[in-house]
Scaffold this motif. Structure first.
Motif, PDB file in Angstrom:
ATOM      1  N   LEU A  51       0.671  -1.145   0.004  1.00 33.01           N
ATOM      2  CA  LEU A  51      -0.068   0.038   0.004  1.00 33.01           C
ATOM      3  C   LEU A  51       0.853   1.126   0.059  1.00 33.01           C
ATOM      4  O   LEU A  51       0.599   2.268  -0.733  1.00 33.01           O
ATOM      5  CB  LEU A  51      -0.994   0.148   1.378  1.00 33.01           C
ATOM      6  N   ALA A  52       2.227   1.192   0.776  1.00 30.12           N
ATOM      7  CA  ALA A  52       2.996   2.535   0.742  1.00 30.12           C
ATOM      8  C   ALA A  52       3.282   2.798  -0.609  1.00 30.12           C
ATOM      9  O   ALA A  52       3.811   3.732  -0.696  1.00 30.12           O
ATOM     10  CB  ALA A  52       3.897   2.155   2.040  1.00 30.12           C
ATOM     11  N   ALA A  53       3.716   1.652  -1.086  1.00 31.93           N
ATOM     12  CA  ALA A  53       4.561   1.853  -2.322  1.00 31.93           C
ATOM     13  C   ALA A  53       3.502   2.414  -3.571  1.00 31.93           C
ATOM     14  O   ALA A  53       4.026   3.101  -4.342  1.00 31.93           O
ATOM     15  CB  ALA A  53       4.925   0.200  -2.953  1.00 31.93           C
ATOM     16  N   GLU A  54       2.300   1.953  -3.371  1.00 29.92           N
ATOM     17  CA  GLU A  54       1.353   2.261  -4.462  1.00 29.92           C
ATOM     18  C   GLU A  54       0.698   3.539  -4.158  1.00 29.92           C
ATOM     19  O   GLU A  54       0.224   4.386  -5.038  1.00 29.92           O
ATOM     20  CB  GLU A  54       0.415   1.225  -4.884  1.00 29.92           C
ATOM     21  N   HIS A  55       0.279   3.807  -2.888  1.00 26.07           N
ATOM     22  CA  HIS A  55      -0.570   4.929  -2.548  1.00 26.07           C
ATOM     23  C   HIS A  55       0.029   5.543  -1.281  1.00 26.07           C
ATOM     24  O   HIS A  55      -0.214   5.211   0.073  1.00 26.07           O
ATOM     25  CB  HIS A  55      -1.834   4.370  -2.106  1.00 26.07           C
TER      26      HIS A  55
END
Length: 303
Positions: free
Chosen positions: A111-115
């Protein structure tokens, strides 16, 4: 906002202690915050009747407005999310040990990588407590479980999205069960290490054992799967453990498939008003994808 939530819970539950328990605060902290709320509004909001606290007419009036205010805050958060091209929001999630260690790290990393604008904080609670904390607004969402033998009662004010399906396995001292699978009945004479019947897990396992014709002989009552497996490793008994719990397995423990599978579903619970929040849908998607990578996919793993 938190003082208004405290006021609402006091109205619902009748005592400061009960309101504090629902919101996961100490009773003294709630009392202090409610006293400050009275000072802020400049009016008497409560009166004591023995151990209970009763709202005055002004307290009831403020409580009715509190519901509207808290609802408006949530609708405003939704509107802001929908208006942004990229979502920036902080969410607080209720978790328990095996989800926090086995599933969530994979999901939050992706999630942190994409958003990167979505920040998720976690609070560890007993699985039985997390849904209430979502309903009262202390959490934005939580992980909840349902066992095939003991479905959990559901709050109609909450939605849930299934994110993973787990099997339960017998955890036994290494070398004691040579077979590839075992029935629960074959473990009837063993000493058991099991959570208390107050917990959903403890109730579900007891019901499963009863369905197989026996009452487990419980020598050690502990709540965490990791603790139970540590005791199994020392030969103190047997227990059941979920797929996510297996990631915490210590040396000295064998896991054996159950001949009649016991399943549990892991879901994300959130308020019905949060259904349209883009951040919630992105969190659900990330957790389902992480579950699929771990082999715990459901039929609805990816929307």
């Amino acid at each position: 906002m938190q003082r208004l939530r405290m006021l609402r819970e006091l109205d619902r539950r009748g005592t400061v202690t009960a309101a504090a328990g629902a919101l996961h605060y100490t009773a003294s902290a709630v009392s202090q915050q409610l006293a400050q709320l009275e000072r802020d509004v400049g009016a008497k909001l409560f009166e004591r009747l023995g151990r209970r606290v009763q709202l005055t007419e002004l307290g009831k009036l403020l409580t009715s407005h509190a519901e509207e205010i808290l609802g408006a805050v949530e609708r405003a958060a939704l509107a802001l999310e929908e208006a942004q091209e990229s979502v920036t929001v902080r969410l607080t999630a209720g978790v328990w040990a095996s989800v926090a260690s086995g599933l969530l790290p994979h999901a939050l990393t992706a999630l942190a990588a994409e958003h990167p604008g979505i920040k998720v904080r976690t609070r560890e609670l007993a699985p039985e407590e997390t849904a209430d904390a979502v309903r009262d607004g202390s959490l934005d969402f939580s992980f909840v479980i349902d066992y095939s033998d003991a479905p959990m009662p559901w709050d109609p004010g909450l939605e849930r999205a299934v994110v993973a399906v787990e099997r339960l396995h017998a955890a036994v001292p290494a070398g004691t069960v040579p077979a590839a699978s075992i029935s629960l009945l074959e473990l009837a004479d063993q000493p058991w290490i099991l959570a208390s019947p107050k917990s959903h897990f403890g109730r579900a396992i007891r019901i499963a054992c009863q369905r197989h014709g026996f009452e487990p002989k419980i020598d050690h009552e502990v709540e965490e799967q990791a603790t139970a497996m540590a005791m199994v490793a020392k030969g103190l008994g047997v227990t059941l453990v979920s797929d996510l719990g297996l990631m915490l397995r210590p040396p000295g423990v064998d896991t054996v498939a159950l001949a009649s599978p016991l399943m549990r579903t892991v879901s994300i619970a959130y308020r019905t008003t949060a259904l349209r929040r883009p951040s919630m849908q992105l969190v659900i998607h990330a957790v389902r994808a992480a579950a699929a990578e771990l082999g715990l996919a459901t039929e609805t793993t990816l929307p």
